[in-house]
Design an enzyme around this catalytic site. Structure first.
Site, short mmCIF file in Angstrom:
data_model
loop_
_atom_site.label_atom_id
_atom_site.label_comp_id
_atom_site.label_asym_id
_atom_site.label_seq_id
_atom_site.Cartn_x
_atom_site.Cartn_y
_atom_site.Cartn_z
N VAL A 26 0.85 -1.25 -0.14
CA VAL A 26 0.01 -0.02 -0.06
C VAL A 26 0.83 1.12 -0.14
CG1 VAL A 26 -1.61 1.09 1.24
CG2 VAL A 26 -1.67 -1.32 1.16
N SER A 28 3.87 1.81 -1.10
CA SER A 28 4.59 1.94 -2.31
C SER A 28 3.74 2.47 -3.38
CB SER A 28 5.27 0.59 -2.74
OG SER A 28 5.43 0.53 -4.29
N GLU A 174 10.80 -14.94 -0.72
CA GLU A 174 10.98 -13.24 -0.05
C GLU A 174 11.90 -13.47 1.07
OE1 GLU A 174 9.51 -10.35 -1.63
OE2 GLU A 174 8.90 -11.92 -3.33
N HIS A 250 4.16 -9.40 3.31
CA HIS A 250 5.12 -10.23 3.64
C HIS A 250 4.41 -10.54 4.97
CE1 HIS A 250 8.47 -8.30 1.27
NE2 HIS A 250 8.18 -9.57 0.50
N ASP A 252 6.28 -10.43 7.75
CA ASP A 252 6.64 -9.47 8.97
C ASP A 252 5.90 -8.32 8.94
OD1 ASP A 252 7.66 -7.98 6.71
OD2 ASP A 252 9.84 -8.46 7.38
N CYS A 371 12.02 -4.57 8.17
CA CYS A 371 12.41 -4.91 6.89
C CYS A 371 13.90 -4.52 6.45
CB CYS A 371 11.52 -4.08 5.84
SG CYS A 371 9.68 -4.30 5.98
O1 SUG Z 1 9.28 -5.57 -1.74
N1 SUG Z 1 9.26 -2.10 -1.46
C1 SUG Z 1 9.49 -3.16 -0.99
C2 SUG Z 1 9.23 -3.09 0.75
C3 SUG Z 1 9.95 -4.43 1.14
C4 SUG Z 1 9.76 -4.55 2.61
N2 SUG Z 1 10.09 -5.61 3.33
C5 SUG Z 1 9.56 -6.39 4.59
N3 SUG Z 1 8.18 -6.42 4.57
N4 SUG Z 1 10.22 -7.11 4.68
C6 SUG Z 1 8.78 -4.41 -1.47
O2 SUG Z 1 7.54 -4.43 -1.77
C7 SUG Z 1 9.03 -0.30 -3.28
C8 SUG Z 1 9.86 0.20 -4.30
C9 SUG Z 1 9.03 1.47 -5.01
O3 SUG Z 1 7.71 1.30 -5.06
O4 SUG Z 1 9.96 2.40 -5.23
C10 SUG Z 1 9.46 -1.69 -2.88
O5 SUG Z 1 10.13 -2.45 -3.42
#
Ligand code: SUG
Length: 448
Positions: A26, A28, A174, A250, A252, A371
């Site tokens: 959400v 992102s 992941e 995820h 987490d 994360c």
């Molecule tokens: O994979 N966001 C990552 C966030 C990862 C979070 N990690 C954990 N929950 N462990 C993802 O969605 C957004 C990049 C962008 O939109 O510019 C992004 O990749």
């Protein structure tokens, strides 16, 4: 022998930006196209590392990746000099350039799954780099991740590295974001808890309707096999598909565990009672006393959890046996979540203290405190075998903040990604970083 949980935090890379690249995440999606501040992002992350180090926790740092990833753009057919590759991608396929610039490797909870030596058949610490194949911008991380992890944990007597699983959706992996380890002590055999979003081959498992389930059961099982885990020391559970559809991309984002404790939301899993009973029985056989803290939906909704990232916290064990929760500032900004946390810490239970960190730059892309870290449980001998260049110290913190101040921009928007100068800036910065962290040559521009 003494054992530790060492948190290796991802250092935010110089191209940190809001590309709107993660459908199902959400934050992102909703911050797409805003301008970012890479310098602030990196300093916020470093401040968390320094604070944990000063509290007496073992803290390490994991280097960012080379971005823009010119080699990845070449594989997609863009040719010419490096500057021409970027110019052509910007002109003809901006979304591909944006993806090749993402600093997403900062979320190192997705870098790999790690099993400590006490759990594995050969008594070594095992790492499997995550293929992250649900999103193109993340799927290009694992080759460099493997090289960086190899440079950090180089001693083959203690550390075993596995390449990412086959890069197809059926083995979507992941990493540690869907993996938790329970144990009585970090040095004793524990129970590894794998949470998957769907099964690739068994249609009896339900799947979400709207957003993708990134982790498959088959990927988790393959990692457990590669690491030589015994069936007695593994529990699999399915994430509730309806929470994935509400933005829990995820596990987490809806649960966190450490030591003998699982802190989770009432709606996080399917067949929760069965899962808790299995965790209790298996940890019990390993001398542990499994404890769970369920956050009821009547107090904190799934939406609150997704917005505040309450569960994307770091649950840390203190010397006196009590626990500390590291949460993002957004938890304080949510009245229900903050009220819940006040009640939790004053109830006389295990979690006694909450510490709040400003990680807004990362949070706006859906990355909270948990994360940003990869946990590696190590005994003293293994810790001594880690490349000392990546262990956080006061001088290293000073050097890295100066390095960020020198090389990072304080504003980046989509147009800036097309600037070939940015590529040069990043390579200069990363070349210096590999010397600071004593990593050797790990980036494509250093190798090819
Ligand atoms: O994979 N966001 C990552 C966030 C990862 C979070 N990690 C954990 N929950 N462990 C993802 O969605 C957004 C990049 C962008 O939109 O510019 C992004 O990749």
């Amino acid at each position: 022998m003494k054992s530790y949980e060492v948190n290796f935090d991802g250092l935010v890379g110089p191209t940190h930006n809001y590309g709107g690249l993660s459908y199902g995440n959400v934050a992102s999606q909703s911050n797409s196209q805003q301008s970012s501040n890479p310098k602030e992002a990196a300093l916020q992350g470093l401040a968390k590392m320094k604070a944990l180090m000063e509290m007496g926790f073992q803290q390490g740092v994991l280097a960012p990746q080379e971005r823009p990833d010119v080699a990845a753009l070449r594989r997609l057919g863009f040719a010419g000099s490096d500057a021409q590759v970027i110019e052509r991608a910007a002109k003809d396929a901006m979304p591909l350039l944006v993806a090749s610039c993402s600093a997403s490797s900062m979320w190192v909870a997705n870098a790999a799954t790690v099993s400590p030596s006490a759990d594995t058949a050969d008594g070594r610490v095992h790492f499997t780099a995550a293929n992250l194949n649900c999103k193109y911008h993340r799927s290009i991380e694992h080759p460099t991740t493997s090289r960086v992890l190899g440079a950090m944990f180089a001693d083959q007597q203690h550390f075993a590295h596995h390449a990412a699983l086959p890069a197809v959706a059926q083995f979507g992996d992941e990493g540690a974001a869907n993996h938790t380890r329970f144990c009585r002590d970090y040095g004793q055999a524990g129970v590894e808890f794998f949470v998957f979003g769907r099964s690739a081959f068994d249609t009896r498992y339900p799947a979400p309707q709207k957003y993708p389930a990134r982790q498959t059961l088959e990927a988790s099982q393959a990692v457990a096999r590669l690491h030589g885990l015994s069936d007695d020391g593994v529990v699999y559970a399915q994430q509730n598909p309806s929470v994935i559809d509400q933005g829990v991309f995820h596990n987490d984002v809806i649960a966190v565990g450490n030591g003998e404790v699982l802190f989770y939301h009432e709606d996080a899993f399917l067949e929760t009672d069965k899962m808790l009973a299995e965790l209790d029985a298996k940890l019990g056989k390993r001398g542990g006393n499994f404890q769970s803290i369920c956050v009821p939906r009547s107090q904190v909704t799934v939406e609150d959890a997704v917005r505040s990232y309450l569960f994307n916290s770091q649950l840390l064990s203190r010397a006196d046996g009590s626990m500390l929760l590291i949460v993002p500032e957004e938890c304080r900004g949510n009245e229900r979540v903050w009220q819940y946390l006040q009640g939790l810490t004053s109830s006389g239970g295990l979690i006694r203290e909450v510490k709040v960190f400003d990680l807004k730059q990362s949070m706006q892309n859906g990355g909270g405190p948990a994360c940003l870290r990869l946990r590696v449980a190590l005994n003293q001998t293994e810790l001594a075998a880690v490349n000392p260049g990546v262990i956080m110290t006061a001088p290293l913190y000073g050097t890295l903040t100066q390095w960020v101040d020198k090389h990072y921009r304080d504003r980046l928007s989509e147009n800036d990604l097309a600037d070939p100068q940015l590529l040069l800036e990043c390579r200069t910065a990363l070349d210096e970083l590999t010397q600071i962290l004593k990593l050797g040559a790990v980036y494509p521009f250093q190798i090819n």
